[in-house]
Design a protein around this motif. Sequence first.
Motif, PDB file in Angstrom:
ATOM      1  N   GLY A 161       0.782  -1.228   0.000  1.00 28.82           N
ATOM      2  CA  GLY A 161       0.000   0.000   0.000  1.00 28.82           C
ATOM      3  C   GLY A 161       0.809   1.269   0.000  1.00 28.82           C
ATOM      4  N   THR A 162       2.124   1.185  -0.188  1.00 28.77           N
ATOM      5  CA  THR A 162       2.959   2.387  -0.151  1.00 28.77           C
ATOM      6  C   THR A 162       4.268   2.107  -0.880  1.00 28.77           C
ATOM      7  OG1 THR A 162       3.970   4.040   1.309  1.00 28.77           O
ATOM      8  CG2 THR A 162       3.976   1.747   2.072  1.00 28.77           C
ATOM      9  N   ARG A 163       5.323   2.817  -0.524  1.00 28.55           N
ATOM     10  CA  ARG A 163       6.625   2.662  -1.164  1.00 28.55           C
ATOM     11  C   ARG A 163       7.672   2.408  -0.078  1.00 28.55           C
ATOM     12  NH1 ARG A 163       9.331   7.421  -4.803  1.00 28.55           N
ATOM     13  NH2 ARG A 163       8.362   8.616  -3.107  1.00 28.55           N
ATOM     14  N   ALA A 164       8.657   1.572  -0.372  1.00 32.15           N
ATOM     15  CA  ALA A 164       9.721   1.245   0.580  1.00 32.15           C
ATOM     16  C   ALA A 164      11.059   1.212  -0.133  1.00 32.15           C
ATOM     17  CB  ALA A 164       9.455  -0.094   1.261  1.00 32.15           C
ATOM     18  N   VAL A 165      12.092   1.610   0.600  1.00 28.75           N
ATOM     19  CA  VAL A 165      13.458   1.644   0.083  1.00 28.75           C
ATOM     20  C   VAL A 165      14.355   0.878   1.049  1.00 28.75           C
ATOM     21  CG1 VAL A 165      15.401   3.115  -0.584  1.00 28.75           C
ATOM     22  CG2 VAL A 165      13.046   3.926  -0.926  1.00 28.75           C
ATOM     23  N   LEU A 208      19.885   7.424  -9.833  1.00 31.74           N
ATOM     24  CA  LEU A 208      20.417   6.327  -9.023  1.00 31.74           C
ATOM     25  C   LEU A 208      21.155   5.289  -9.855  1.00 31.74           C
ATOM     26  CD1 LEU A 208      17.302   5.796  -6.716  1.00 31.74           C
ATOM     27  CD2 LEU A 208      19.414   7.013  -6.151  1.00 31.74           C
ATOM     28  N   ASP A 209      21.384   5.588 -11.114  1.00 33.57           N
ATOM     29  CA  ASP A 209      22.057   4.649 -12.022  1.00 33.57           C
ATOM     30  C   ASP A 209      23.422   4.262 -11.441  1.00 33.57           C
ATOM     31  OD1 ASP A 209      23.310   3.267 -14.019  1.00 33.57           O
ATOM     32  OD2 ASP A 209      22.785   4.689 -15.605  1.00 33.57           O
ATOM     33  N   PRO A 210      23.639   2.990 -11.121  1.00 37.23           N
ATOM     34  CA  PRO A 210      24.900   2.593 -10.477  1.00 37.23           C
ATOM     35  C   PRO A 210      26.140   2.888 -11.302  1.00 37.23           C
ATOM     36  CG  PRO A 210      23.621   0.669 -11.161  1.00 37.23           C
ATOM     37  CD  PRO A 210      22.721   1.849 -11.308  1.00 37.23           C
ATOM     38  N   SER A 211      25.992   2.981 -12.627  1.00 36.85           N
ATOM     39  CA  SER A 211      27.172   3.272 -13.446  1.00 36.85           C
ATOM     40  C   SER A 211      27.743   4.657 -13.146  1.00 36.85           C
ATOM     41  CB  SER A 211      26.817   3.159 -14.930  1.00 36.85           C
ATOM     42  OG  SER A 211      25.862   4.148 -15.291  1.00 36.85           O
ATOM     43  N   MET A 263      20.806  -1.681  -3.090  1.00 35.20           N
ATOM     44  CA  MET A 263      19.651  -0.801  -2.950  1.00 35.20           C
ATOM     45  C   MET A 263      18.471  -1.419  -3.688  1.00 35.20           C
ATOM     46  SD  MET A 263      19.076   3.095  -4.224  1.00 35.20           S
ATOM     47  CE  MET A 263      17.428   3.805  -4.084  1.00 35.20           C
ATOM     48  N   SER A 264      17.290  -1.369  -3.088  1.00 34.59           N
ATOM     49  CA  SER A 264      16.076  -1.862  -3.752  1.00 34.59           C
ATOM     50  C   SER A 264      14.907  -0.972  -3.384  1.00 34.59           C
ATOM     51  CB  SER A 264      15.787  -3.313  -3.362  1.00 34.59           C
ATOM     52  OG  SER A 264      15.860  -3.492  -1.966  1.00 34.59           O
ATOM     53  N   VAL A 265      14.001  -0.795  -4.322  1.00 35.08           N
ATOM     54  CA  VAL A 265      12.819   0.048  -4.139  1.00 35.08           C
ATOM     55  C   VAL A 265      11.602  -0.766  -4.547  1.00 35.08           C
ATOM     56  CG1 VAL A 265      11.641   2.168  -4.828  1.00 35.08           C
ATOM     57  CG2 VAL A 265      14.137   2.148  -4.574  1.00 35.08           C
ATOM     58  N   VAL A 288      20.337   9.054  -2.889  1.00 29.19           N
ATOM     59  CA  VAL A 288      19.136   8.465  -2.287  1.00 29.19           C
ATOM     60  C   VAL A 288      18.347   9.529  -1.535  1.00 29.19           C
ATOM     61  CG1 VAL A 288      18.308   6.803  -0.573  1.00 29.19           C
ATOM     62  CG2 VAL A 288      20.160   6.166  -2.126  1.00 29.19           C
ATOM     63  N   ALA A 289      19.043  10.379  -0.789  1.00 31.13           N
ATOM     64  CA  ALA A 289      18.365  11.431  -0.027  1.00 31.13           C
ATOM     65  C   ALA A 289      17.630  12.396  -0.946  1.00 31.13           C
ATOM     66  CB  ALA A 289      19.389  12.178   0.834  1.00 31.13           C
ATOM     67  N   ARG A 290      18.260  12.767  -2.061  1.00 31.50           N
ATOM     68  CA  ARG A 290      17.610  13.691  -3.003  1.00 31.50           C
ATOM     69  C   ARG A 290      16.419  13.031  -3.691  1.00 31.50           C
ATOM     70  NH1 ARG A 290      23.009  15.044  -4.320  1.00 31.50           N
ATOM     71  NH2 ARG A 290      22.912  13.594  -6.086  1.00 31.50           N
ATOM     72  N   GLU A 291      16.576  11.791  -4.084  1.00 31.21           N
ATOM     73  CA  GLU A 291      15.534  11.109  -4.844  1.00 31.21           C
ATOM     74  C   GLU A 291      14.246  10.941  -4.031  1.00 31.21           C
ATOM     75  OE1 GLU A 291      13.943   9.027  -8.209  1.00 31.21           O
ATOM     76  OE2 GLU A 291      15.687  10.346  -7.961  1.00 31.21           O
ATOM     77  N   PHE A 292      14.393  10.675  -2.727  1.00 30.64           N
ATOM     78  CA  PHE A 292      13.212  10.371  -1.920  1.00 30.64           C
ATOM     79  C   PHE A 292      12.910  11.425  -0.846  1.00 30.64           C
ATOM     80  CE2 PHE A 292      15.040   6.339  -3.389  1.00 30.64           C
ATOM     81  CZ  PHE A 292      13.965   5.847  -4.117  1.00 30.64           C
ATOM     82  N   GLY A 293      13.773  12.427  -0.726  1.00 32.71           N
ATOM     83  CA  GLY A 293      13.530  13.475   0.273  1.00 32.71           C
ATOM     84  C   GLY A 293      13.591  12.951   1.698  1.00 32.71           C
ATOM     85  N   VAL A 294      14.603  12.154   1.998  1.00 37.15           N
ATOM     86  CA  VAL A 294      14.692  11.500   3.306  1.00 37.15           C
ATOM     87  C   VAL A 294      15.990  11.877   4.016  1.00 37.15           C
ATOM     88  CG1 VAL A 294      13.255   9.533   2.692  1.00 37.15           C
ATOM     89  CG2 VAL A 294      15.720   9.454   2.221  1.00 37.15           C
TER      90      VAL A 294
END
Length: 655
Positions: A517-521, A567-570, A538-540, A590-596
Amino acid sequence: MTNTTAFDWRSFLLKWSGEWADHLPDGETPGEDDEAARQARWLGFPPASEERIAAMEERLGRRMPPSYREFLQVTDGWRHAGGFVWLLAGTEDAHWHDNASELADTFEEYLEEDAGPEERREADIWRRGLQLDVESDAIYVLMDPEDVDEDGEWAVYTWASWRAAPPDRYANFLAFMRDMHREFHSLRAHRGDGEPVFVNDTTRELDAQMEEARLEALGGRWERALKALDEAKEYGRPRAAGLGDQIRRLLGETHMVYFDGLVTDPRYTREMLPPLVAEHAAHSYRHDSTLRFHLRGADEDLVSLAHATLERMRGGTYRYTAAGRFGEAVERARELARWGDTDGAWRTLIDALPRWEPLGPDHLAPLGWVADPLLGPLLTPERGRELLATPRGGQPGEGPRPTAGLDPGNLAWLAEPDPGNNRTSYRFVLVEGVEPEELPGRLGAGDGDGPVLNQPMTLWEARHRSLERQREFSSYDDRALMAAGRAGSGWSFAFDGDPAPFDPRRFVSPAAAASAGTRAVVVWSGLRAGHREPFFHMSVARDGAEQYSFTWVDGEVRPSGEIPRALDPSRFFGDLEDGVGTERSLLEAVAREFGVCLPRHAIVRGRLHTFTTRSWTRPPRDGETYGVIRVGWGDALLADGERTGRDEPERTEDR
């Protein structure tokens, strides 16, 4: 450099003599000389003439230092210097010690082989020092002709074997005599039964100074207040130590902080007893009976309360409360700290501090909160100074500039070395739109009555208690003990700072299970894993299904799904010569992508709720073996059911 040339020796010594004569208890004049001194209100002798001083200097072969010379010009010797030197030398009795006590040999015996010149010079004081004690309680008073300042003043050293401490050093003779006057006051201040109250101009001046310092402290001018209180404490004034200890405790000091004279006052007990007990609880080697020692004058009820408070401290159930608007802020601050927002908790306390009211005239600041398991970790020396500089208790004035927050508001701090450089690997789960209380239901092991959050504690405490309760150890399962809290706006986190070794063959990300029901990282970093191979995962996932992931291990990237460009690992694993730089860049992305963000202070220094997750490994496949150790301490059973009386662990199983 100390300016001693303008000191009024006669006024100082007359005042001292009068104080001694006025408050000498009946029966404390064992000799005619003391009775004569009492009648004359003079502890000294006739002044030494210049001729007597010159003859002394010729006999000793040295000119005397200025402050001692000026003293001799007022009195040729002195009675009762402090509490333990009964007669101090004048021109006739001063002499070179010349190791008459053989203490030079004793002190040199205890010198380390690599002792420096300063240590050896101090040990040699017994050979070169000028002895001034004539009659004493086994105390030596020596002036050092080789420890001389630019004014020609000789340092004074005192030592007594019964003090079990190195010699005390005074910059000059005047400093020594002023300290002896303070010692005299300190001993008189603690009067016995039947002795007169020790009151004179000096005590009245010091008490007025303490009252001014009390108001200064409440008004935020704590440095000036502490200086005045420390001076009054040296003179033994009642309340001075208890008042000063409140300031010292908020500066982070705990050694010799006992709130003497105040902690046993029923008005202040609930604020001052918890910090005292918390300091005892922090040292497991201390026997509980020593609590009474630090509660001088306490009755049995207070001692019982101290022990009950100690049990609450050890069980993590002590909770600080306060009255009024400040008390309401305490509750809000605790709730913020409970989930990791220690900066917000601190600002909540400080903003409400001007509305705090003391429990009595000698209460300078809220104190019990430093023993609260959630609020106590908020204190740092900088924050303590901010609190002390904030006017409170009805005193007017402007507050100080706010101290900087302790949390950087990002994830990149995880790439910085921690104290001891122990955080080489860590993992965390971020879940969007859920409260931290919900995380055990999404990630928890589900043992017993269901997944629950443990009481807030440090990660070290949580691991220690978990191991105490654990009875089964598997080489396959990887059930993480994780701290829970808020990870910024709209996210919750679970964090493990001491994970098991990463095994890519068996690892299963909990992201999908956590994302219903939501999103997890999920992030698991081991780029600084020491002797182990570095790795990063890392997995989303969203709504129970993984969207994308990547694992960098064995020098190659194993991607899955459509990974966003940010987040492209290359972009990160082209050159791993700078592992810390790569780790920081990944965390920033990761912090920028998800605001965490993750709360550094709460994770590293604070206390958070913890829970145990399901295993981060897949179930074993056919043919895979692993070991399980079950530990159950108790009487082992013989074959016929009788007990052996020996504690034995259960056996190890291979599966």
